[in-house]
Enzyme design. Sequence first.
Site, mmCIF file in Angstrom:
data_model
loop_
_atom_site.group_PDB
_atom_site.id
_atom_site.type_symbol
_atom_site.label_atom_id
_atom_site.label_comp_id
_atom_site.label_asym_id
_atom_site.label_seq_id
_atom_site.Cartn_x
_atom_site.Cartn_y
_atom_site.Cartn_z
ATOM 1 N N LYS A 84 4.296 1.024 -3.188
ATOM 2 C CA LYS A 84 3.580 -0.199 -3.570
ATOM 3 C C LYS A 84 2.398 0.153 -4.470
ATOM 4 C CE LYS A 84 1.617 -4.356 -1.374
ATOM 5 N NZ LYS A 84 1.235 -4.962 -0.066
ATOM 6 N N SER A 159 3.032 -9.504 0.467
ATOM 7 C CA SER A 159 2.776 -9.052 -0.885
ATOM 8 C C SER A 159 3.592 -7.820 -1.310
ATOM 9 C CB SER A 159 1.288 -8.731 -1.039
ATOM 10 O OG SER A 159 0.915 -7.692 -0.168
ATOM 11 N N SER A 183 2.426 -8.363 5.138
ATOM 12 C CA SER A 183 2.969 -7.991 3.824
ATOM 13 C C SER A 183 4.053 -6.918 3.804
ATOM 14 C CB SER A 183 1.841 -7.558 2.898
ATOM 15 O OG SER A 183 1.233 -8.697 2.370
HETATM 16 N N1 GLN Z 1 0.096 -13.197 3.011
HETATM 17 C C1 GLN Z 1 -1.080 -12.724 3.668
HETATM 18 C C2 GLN Z 1 -2.268 -12.876 2.742
HETATM 19 O O1 GLN Z 1 -2.091 -13.384 1.706
HETATM 20 C C3 GLN Z 1 -0.903 -11.272 4.051
HETATM 21 C C4 GLN Z 1 -1.047 -10.340 2.928
HETATM 22 C C5 GLN Z 1 -0.925 -8.903 3.329
HETATM 23 O O2 GLN Z 1 -0.449 -8.580 4.425
HETATM 24 N N2 GLN Z 1 -1.375 -8.028 2.460
HETATM 25 O O3 GLN Z 1 -3.359 -12.520 3.046
#
Ligand code: GLN
Length: 490
Positions: A84, A159, A183
Amino acid sequence: MNFEPVMNPYDLTIAEASHLLKSRRISSVELTRAVLDRVSSVEGKLHAFVTVTENLALSQAEKADSRLSSGDATPLTGIPVIIKDNICTRGILTTCSSQMLRNFVPPYDATVMEKLNSHDIVLVGKGNMDEFAMGSSNEYSTFGPTRNPWDTERVPGGSSGGPAAGVAAGEAVYALGSDTGGSVRQPAGFCSVVGLKPTYGRVSRYGLVAFASSLDQIGPLARDVTDAALVMNAIAGHDPRDATSVPHPTPDYTRSLIPEIKGLRLGIPKEYFVEGMEAGVKQVIQTAISRLEEMGATIEEVSLPSMKYALSAYYIIAPSEASANLARYDGVKYGFSVQDAENMWDALEKTRQYGFGIEVKRRIMLGTHALSSGYYDAYYLKAQKVRTLIRQEFNQAFERFDALITPTSPTVPFKIGEKVEDPLQMYLSDVCTLPINIAGIPGISIPAGFVNGLPVGMQILAKPFAEEMILRIAFAYEQATGWHKQRPPI
Ligand code: GLN
């Protein structure tokens, strides 16, 4: 194992590929070429990468091949991976899918990268993501969205959408993502791969670009549970450079892979079957739970009432920490910097105005507001109290249960564009995953079936440092059902 003839090499798991590599039935260069060819043929439709490191991959594969011939290879030697784009890779662009870091080349490797490199892995490239890991659909990437290989009109989740889509489609054998509120697990569920968020402190965060430091954890995305265990073996462990990493000994996670769950006590937290959950998703998870019961587990409903406050608490805590962490992007130390400013303040303002996208700005404003004087007690302090309650409820549940089973997400992958204008709908994507970060416990998402050809993930949770329990249940379920063997039509 018997592979005659060798199936599409890009479809192999780590365990399968490693077996073929060690017995010299395939070389790492051949495997890497097969994966890079696959990238050439599907990447135009998916956009899972920010950067493809083709030349590096081939030279690393050559190096891996010589290690393989010398006989001291590990299961990860010579296996292609996507990382990532918020995990620092020395000398390789690490953008967080943001204008702010679009030219940022880290001078050092994250600890997880050092660890992987010691196995002579093959880096295929850096995975597309929501900007600074804020989002659930990959649509907040400044480079444009990644698409879901099961239906390219739909999102892969986020994400870590690029890493998840890439692994599902054969653009790498496994990936590392980061999970602050879901994410790793939510995109794993949306792409029908395995995604594990380890216990907070189990894996070093050194070199992970910070979003919300008390919630962030790095975790594997893989094609099956065995592979997730193999990656955990490589990345888990104490790191003196991360003060929050825990000095517990790391077990051999592959030892927990026993297809036997007779007598285990599994709790089903009823609040996780939230209002607005799609009927098809509910059905798939209920079928999976019945299956676990047939396999000999005892199933009992449990109530975790504070779950309903988790989303609100998360959207105070995570943006508050983000607003502090992202203060470092001032156009001076690193990253994007506006050149035609009138003075220092003008430069700072313009750098942040052009460098950050809409969702990141929204989080910074939310967080700055929540922390501002006069509001701190009402928001941040209260959210921390809710955090304690959520933790206590999980602790109590784990006195009675070996693990908890929930859906990973209330919906199947949604259409690109469907939620991007509606932050609240987007935030609800993670309603089942973010309480786990708030509590700091480990959780996995594994493939549990499909609704009209779209993947559904099942989440398995256990008490802190009980990754082995999670892997055992996940492995047993996977062996009994075989959902993980389905490959997307792309
Ligand atoms: N979707 C969640 C957010 O927008 C989690 C994101 C993540 O785990 N990095 O904060």
